[in-house]
Write an enzyme that holds these catalytic residues in place. Structure first.
Site, PDB file in Angstrom:
ATOM      1  N   TYR A  59      82.516 -30.627  59.991  1.00  0.00           N
ATOM      2  CA  TYR A  59      83.517 -29.926  60.797  1.00  0.00           C
ATOM      3  C   TYR A  59      84.339 -29.104  59.815  1.00  0.00           C
ATOM      4  CZ  TYR A  59      87.275 -29.194  64.240  1.00  0.00           C
ATOM      5  OH  TYR A  59      88.205 -28.638  65.093  1.00  0.00           O
ATOM      6  N   THR A  60      84.119 -27.783  59.782  1.00  0.00           N
ATOM      7  CA  THR A  60      84.677 -26.942  58.722  1.00  0.00           C
ATOM      8  C   THR A  60      85.798 -26.013  59.186  1.00  0.00           C
ATOM      9  OG1 THR A  60      82.972 -25.261  59.107  1.00  0.00           O
ATOM     10  CG2 THR A  60      82.491 -26.959  57.463  1.00  0.00           C
ATOM     11  N   ASP A 100      85.977 -26.887  47.814  1.00  0.00           N
ATOM     12  CA  ASP A 100      87.086 -26.701  46.872  1.00  0.00           C
ATOM     13  C   ASP A 100      88.401 -27.235  47.428  1.00  0.00           C
ATOM     14  OD1 ASP A 100      86.904 -24.630  48.818  1.00  0.00           O
ATOM     15  OD2 ASP A 100      88.179 -23.314  47.615  1.00  0.00           O
ATOM     16  N   TYR A 123      91.372 -31.087  56.552  1.00  0.00           N
ATOM     17  CA  TYR A 123      89.981 -30.776  56.218  1.00  0.00           C
ATOM     18  C   TYR A 123      89.636 -31.272  54.826  1.00  0.00           C
ATOM     19  CZ  TYR A 123      85.932 -28.066  54.734  1.00  0.00           C
ATOM     20  OH  TYR A 123      84.719 -27.695  54.214  1.00  0.00           O
ATOM     21  N   LYS A 127      87.016 -34.347  53.781  1.00  0.00           N
ATOM     22  CA  LYS A 127      85.870 -34.138  52.892  1.00  0.00           C
ATOM     23  C   LYS A 127      85.961 -35.031  51.659  1.00  0.00           C
ATOM     24  CE  LYS A 127      82.954 -31.491  53.260  1.00  0.00           C
ATOM     25  NZ  LYS A 127      81.592 -31.668  53.847  1.00  0.00           N
TER      26      LYS A 127
END
Length: 283
Positions: A59-60, A100, A123, A127
């Site tokens: 899910y970006t 990043d 986010y 990650k």
């Protein structure tokens, strides 16, 4: 080798299937297995029995993650844990695509693979949690952190700029966030090469060079013959986005170079993208 690609219908996954022809790639998306559901993942992994799993499903949507943290962690953390557990049971290796945004952007030099993570937003935190879950539940893995993805098979920054240039008299673009744009076709080739070398640990994978979003936008307009469209630099605060972004998220390429893999400069990658789109005025 048999390679199971999870997230095969996304922007990166589509390019993985196009650029990786020499092995047996098995594409899978949420229809085949929702990575939030361990039972579905386990059944798929046991049926395919891959040598490697490339996990590009995520899910970006950075601002979407900020608004829906439960979904972000369910996909980006629990989903990775489910894949890791299933893969470990059949000794399949995993390549996880990360970001990043696990870093806070307070640094002044490119981030190395062993620098501590300190995400600023949901986010990035989800990650980072996925990376940690992979380390806990699997012992043969490679994490490829990348940044500022753009590609032909999904929404990306160049498309956004080109659309805006058609309808707005002036564009306003953030100038105090610095990173490295990365073309998904180049990233796909790097992942292929790293898997072939049986890479382990964390690797940083971006196109060469750094810029701000403002610089990126101006180069997009220049290469597409729209340099006459004025672009005004603004600050991150002026952009008023729900999720905080790191101001400096440049990733050091040293880990990638150690495998003999180098990506072209981002300007050259952008030119290739625009040529694929039929929008480049340069060669």
């Amino acid at each position: 080798m048999r390679i199971l690609v999870l997230g095969a219908r996304g922007m990166l996954g589509t390019d993985l299937l196009k650029e990786w022809q020499s092995d047996d790639l098995i594409p899978a998306g949420s229809v085949e297995a929702d990575i939030r559901n361990f039972s579905e993942v386990e059944k798929l992994v046991f049926r395919v029995r891959p040598d490697w799993i490339v996990l590009s499903a995520a899910y970006t949507d950075v601002d979407g993650c900020e608004r829906n943290p439960e979904l972000a962690f369910a996909v980006n953390a629990t989903g990775v844990e489910n894949v890791a557990r299933a893969a470990q049971s059949i000794a399949a290796r995993i390549f996880l695509v990360s970001t990043d945004y696990v870093f806070d952007g307070m640094g002044k030099r490119p981030y190395e693979i062993n620098d501590p993570v300190a995400p600023l937003n949901v986010y990035g935190a989800s990650k980072a949690a996925g990376e940690a879950a992979l380390r806990r539940h699997h012992d043969a893995w490679c994490v490829g952190r990348t940044s500022w993805l753009f590609g032909f098979h999904g929404p990306s920054f160049p498309d956004k700029i080109l659309r805006a240039a058609e309808t707005r008299p002036e564009l306003s673009v953030v100038n105090d966030q610095v990173g490295s744009p990365t073309y998904t076709r180049d990233l796909a080739c790097a992942i292929r090469d790293l898997v072939r070398t049986d890479a382990r640990g964390i690797t940083h994978i971006t196109n060469e060079g750094v810029c701000s979003w403002f610089d990126f936008a101006r180069e997009i307009l220049l290469q597409s013959g729209r340099q006459f469209v004025p672009v005004r630099p603004i600050t991150t605060d002026q952009s008023a986005r729900p999720a905080r972004r790191p101001n400096y998220s440049v990733l050091s390429p040293a880990s990638l170079h150690s495998y003999g893999v180098r990506l072209r400069p981002w300007q050259d990658a952008l030119r290739a993208f625009l040529q694929e789109r039929g929008m480049s005025t340069t060669s």
